[in-house]
Design a protein around this motif. Sequence first.
Motif, mmCIF file in Angstrom:
data_model
loop_
_atom_site.group_PDB
_atom_site.id
_atom_site.type_symbol
_atom_site.label_atom_id
_atom_site.label_comp_id
_atom_site.label_asym_id
_atom_site.label_seq_id
_atom_site.Cartn_x
_atom_site.Cartn_y
_atom_site.Cartn_z
ATOM 1 N N ASN A 570 0.831 -1.221 0.000
ATOM 2 C CA ASN A 570 0.000 0.000 0.000
ATOM 3 C C ASN A 570 0.859 1.262 0.000
ATOM 4 O OD1 ASN A 570 -2.587 1.114 -0.037
ATOM 5 N ND2 ASN A 570 -2.428 1.610 2.138
ATOM 6 N N ASP A 621 9.464 8.399 -1.489
ATOM 7 C CA ASP A 621 9.156 8.776 -2.876
ATOM 8 C C ASP A 621 9.645 10.183 -3.106
ATOM 9 O OD1 ASP A 621 7.003 10.868 -2.585
ATOM 10 O OD2 ASP A 621 6.031 9.218 -1.471
ATOM 11 N N ILE A 626 3.010 16.067 0.859
ATOM 12 C CA ILE A 626 1.680 16.116 1.506
ATOM 13 C C ILE A 626 1.424 17.534 1.991
ATOM 14 C CG2 ILE A 626 0.349 15.266 3.481
ATOM 15 C CD1 ILE A 626 1.893 12.613 3.099
ATOM 16 N N VAL A 630 -4.069 18.208 3.499
ATOM 17 C CA VAL A 630 -4.179 16.747 3.393
ATOM 18 C C VAL A 630 -3.672 16.107 4.686
ATOM 19 C CG1 VAL A 630 -3.306 14.726 2.157
ATOM 20 C CG2 VAL A 630 -3.994 16.762 0.885
ATOM 21 N N LEU A 634 -5.036 12.856 6.942
ATOM 22 C CA LEU A 634 -4.345 11.778 6.245
ATOM 23 C C LEU A 634 -4.794 10.387 6.696
ATOM 24 C CD1 LEU A 634 -2.128 11.638 4.107
ATOM 25 C CD2 LEU A 634 -0.487 11.347 5.931
ATOM 26 N N PHE A 639 -10.770 9.173 3.615
ATOM 27 C CA PHE A 639 -10.236 10.411 3.035
ATOM 28 C C PHE A 639 -9.302 10.046 1.887
ATOM 29 C CE2 PHE A 639 -6.668 13.290 2.577
ATOM 30 C CZ PHE A 639 -7.349 14.434 2.192
ATOM 31 N N THR A 640 -9.607 10.643 0.737
ATOM 32 C CA THR A 640 -8.747 10.383 -0.425
ATOM 33 C C THR A 640 -8.751 11.577 -1.345
ATOM 34 O OG1 THR A 640 -8.387 8.935 -2.322
ATOM 35 C CG2 THR A 640 -10.673 9.277 -1.652
ATOM 36 N N GLY A 645 -9.791 6.353 -5.486
ATOM 37 C CA GLY A 645 -9.306 5.910 -4.169
ATOM 38 C C GLY A 645 -10.448 5.601 -3.203
ATOM 39 N N GLY A 649 -6.588 2.993 2.848
ATOM 40 C CA GLY A 649 -5.248 2.417 2.890
ATOM 41 C C GLY A 649 -4.447 2.817 4.114
ATOM 42 N N LEU A 650 -4.201 4.116 4.290
ATOM 43 C CA LEU A 650 -3.331 4.563 5.370
ATOM 44 C C LEU A 650 -3.916 4.244 6.734
ATOM 45 C CD1 LEU A 650 -1.838 7.948 4.126
ATOM 46 C CD2 LEU A 650 -0.677 5.782 4.509
ATOM 47 N N SER A 651 -5.230 4.403 6.835
ATOM 48 C CA SER A 651 -5.857 4.140 8.132
ATOM 49 C C SER A 651 -5.701 2.670 8.515
ATOM 50 C CB SER A 651 -7.316 4.590 8.087
ATOM 51 O OG SER A 651 -8.178 3.566 8.350
ATOM 52 N N THR A 674 8.033 12.367 -0.011
ATOM 53 C CA THR A 674 7.607 12.026 1.341
ATOM 54 C C THR A 674 8.256 10.711 1.723
ATOM 55 O OG1 THR A 674 5.468 12.876 0.632
ATOM 56 C CG2 THR A 674 5.560 11.877 2.817
ATOM 57 N N PHE A 676 7.498 7.565 4.246
ATOM 58 C CA PHE A 676 6.623 6.898 5.207
ATOM 59 C C PHE A 676 7.454 5.835 5.896
ATOM 60 C CE2 PHE A 676 3.149 8.881 3.017
ATOM 61 C CZ PHE A 676 2.141 8.940 3.966
HETATM 62 P P1 ADP Z 1 -6.099 6.057 -1.169
HETATM 63 O O1 ADP Z 1 -4.735 5.651 -1.586
HETATM 64 O O2 ADP Z 1 -7.165 5.116 -1.495
HETATM 65 O O3 ADP Z 1 -6.413 7.479 -1.577
HETATM 66 P P2 ADP Z 1 -4.835 6.239 1.385
HETATM 67 O O4 ADP Z 1 -5.367 6.221 2.777
HETATM 68 O O5 ADP Z 1 -3.782 5.267 1.089
HETATM 69 O O6 ADP Z 1 -6.084 6.114 0.447
HETATM 70 O O7 ADP Z 1 -4.267 7.652 1.125
HETATM 71 C C1 ADP Z 1 -5.005 8.779 1.470
HETATM 72 C C2 ADP Z 1 -4.475 9.979 0.747
HETATM 73 O O8 ADP Z 1 -3.195 10.316 1.261
HETATM 74 C C3 ADP Z 1 -4.232 9.823 -0.688
HETATM 75 O O9 ADP Z 1 -5.405 10.097 -1.431
HETATM 76 C C4 ADP Z 1 -3.132 10.847 -1.001
HETATM 77 O O10 ADP Z 1 -3.684 12.111 -1.286
HETATM 78 C C5 ADP Z 1 -2.387 10.946 0.284
HETATM 79 N N1 ADP Z 1 -1.121 10.225 0.227
HETATM 80 C C6 ADP Z 1 -0.875 8.991 0.683
HETATM 81 N N2 ADP Z 1 0.433 8.664 0.496
HETATM 82 C C7 ADP Z 1 1.021 9.749 -0.109
HETATM 83 C C8 ADP Z 1 2.364 10.034 -0.578
HETATM 84 N N3 ADP Z 1 3.368 9.143 -0.474
HETATM 85 N N4 ADP Z 1 2.576 11.226 -1.143
HETATM 86 C C9 ADP Z 1 1.579 12.132 -1.261
HETATM 87 N N5 ADP Z 1 0.307 11.920 -0.849
HETATM 88 C C10 ADP Z 1 0.028 10.734 -0.277
#
Ligand code: ADP
Length: 697
Positions: A570, A621, A626, A630, A634, A639-640, A645, A649-651, A674, A676
């Motif tokens: 992810n 990356d 971000i 956002v 996040l 939230f996307t 999307g 994913g992140l949650s 960014t 992670f």
């Molecule tokens: P999705 O990928 O389905 O949008 P995520 O929870 O994974 O859901 O991500 C939420 C949002 O976080 C994304 O829509 C994006 O805007 C932002 N995001 C996540 N990872 C990155 C990253 N590496 N660089 C920039 N923005 C990111």
Amino acid sequence: MNLYFAGVLGGASRRWSLWALLVALLVGLLGLLVWLAGRYEASLVQDRLEHTAAEAVTDIRSGLTRNIQTFQALQSSERMPESWHLSAARLLRERREVLRLEWRDVAMETRGFVETPYHSAVFERLGRSSLQADVGLTCTTAARLSGAAYSRSYFMPQFDGMGMEVLDMCLPIMAAGRLSGYTVVTYALQDILGELVGKQVARGIGLSFTEADGTRLALYGAPLRGRQVYVAQQLLDLPGNTLVLRAENRLGTPALFPNVLTALVTAMALALLAVLFLLARDMRRRLKVEDDLGEALAFRKAMEDSLLTGLRARDLQGRITYVNPAFCNMLGLDAQQLLNQSMPSPYWPPELADDYQQRQEVRLAGNTLPREGHESVFMRQDGSRFPVLIMEAPLINAVGKHTGWMSTILDVSEQRRVEEVSRASQDRLQATARLAMVGEMASLLSHELNQPLAAISSYATGSLNLLQDALDSGAATSSDPHLSEDLQQAMRRIAEQAERAGKVIKSVHDFVRRRDKVRETVAPRVLLDAVMPLVSLQARKLGVRLVIEVDPACAPVLCDTIMVEQVLLNLSRNGMQAMQGADETPGAERAPRRGAKVLTLRIRPAASNARSQWVEFAVIDCGEGISEQVARQLFTPFFTTKAEGMGLGLSLCRTVIEQHGGFLGYEAVQPRGTIFTFTLPVAPRPDDLQEPSHGTD
Ligand code: ADP
């Protein structure tokens, strides 16, 4: 409070002692006044009496002198005993005080005598001769003095059992310069007082002759009794005898109110006392009212001070005339800074002051303010703004006149905060509900997909077997042998991925059902290798170069491999999409060159020393980064920023990592991009798995 009561009691006792002193002084003063008035009255009476006594003495003396002249005239005109007798008898009728008149020769022989017609003969009982010696003595004195001489007074008892005090007077008779005889006159002392003293003088006053020792000889008027009789004494100095004239006031003891003056003074004193009493009563009532008023005021003040609601009064011009402590606390300003302030008020936010001013003017002009309350924003002294609810009502004074406006002000910032919190929790509730639904869907899907995946897997295995059989039998030799190998490879991959999909579905299913996870000890590199085929596939599609950096010192970690692989997948996908997004974003900085799209996957011990208990995974990356907006949401589910999307994913990633006791976070990378990172715990017993050295893919 004790001090307050002590003060009140001290004040009260001081007041009472002052009052007592005033009353005592007044009573003393009035008593003195009455006493002085009495004294003055007494002295007046005494003076009058003294004067009367002196007048009486003068009267007696002049009466006796007049008598002497009369007797001298009688002696000089009457030479013959018969004619003397007649004249003397006539004289005695006129002079009632004279009891007996005698004409004696030089040898003291009586040549003739006349008795008063008003009494029985005075010497009848004792006889005249017994007194011869006394008379002789008196006459000797008279001869020596060549004038009248008086004897000592003496008592003559009478037949009626009574008696009288009498006095002889001897007057020498001179003829041609020679002594030729004597006129002896016997006076009754009582009649001297009765006849010689003017009647008007004697009225109301008792007169008496006394001896020097106070023995009363004769009395005229009623005898007086009682204490403190007014008495005046005067000496009646006669040749040969001295008598004391005593005047006594018939009024007797001076009364309590001897005269009108004293009575008046006393009445006034009583009136004054009454006024004093009334004044004291009035004072007492006033004090009570004052106390009640003070208590009511203190109660009102305590009430106002303990109120949590702000109170503000304004006059008709909008000037502040009163504020309570709650209002001051609300604004952080002193009452002095607020009172008498006109518009714009010191608590109006400058950017809204014009609006407020206009609104206020309209309201004041219309004389109607909304009673139901309106919301506004005030400014504290520190410049912070806060919402308030204001309710206003007309201020009517005691005589019913409209004098201004009274406002109640409520600070509603806490209310707003609670509303905000409740709205947020509402949102969270909805998200949770959606999550639950997603969970249900995931379970359903996993259940439904298991069958087709199993079928794909067995079909792939079947196809592989068939292909193998064909190869073995040489049926496929006619065609390209490489093709057969490729096909076999593809079939194996299909079977692998189908199996993997099955595992993923099971893991998700377990995750959603929150079953106990099966944790295994695995080398970090193995986790990376497991996702590598899918990541490389997507990297190729998006033109991203992958860089793998694995520290060989990394110990194996304890984790739910499938879920951690999903996290890696992810994060890698997000990173690649971010670089893609930067590529497409209009107006973005000049797009990086194709070769510059690099996604680094890095694994190393969380701390610099190799014996760290945590292993850190990083996905770096060089995408769009971000933004602050956002960043705020996040990790919020759903939230996307992407059209396709899910925002889960992140949650989910964070939940998975936190379930392992690790931490997932992110940071910006310079110049762009960014990073992670997440951590996983090192397995308790190190495994002897071979760690491949780091390399690139
Ligand atoms: P999705 O990928 O389905 O949008 P995520 O929870 O994974 O859901 O991500 C939420 C949002 O976080 C994304 O829509 C994006 O805007 C932002 N995001 C996540 N990872 C990155 C990253 N590496 N660089 C920039 N923005 C990111």
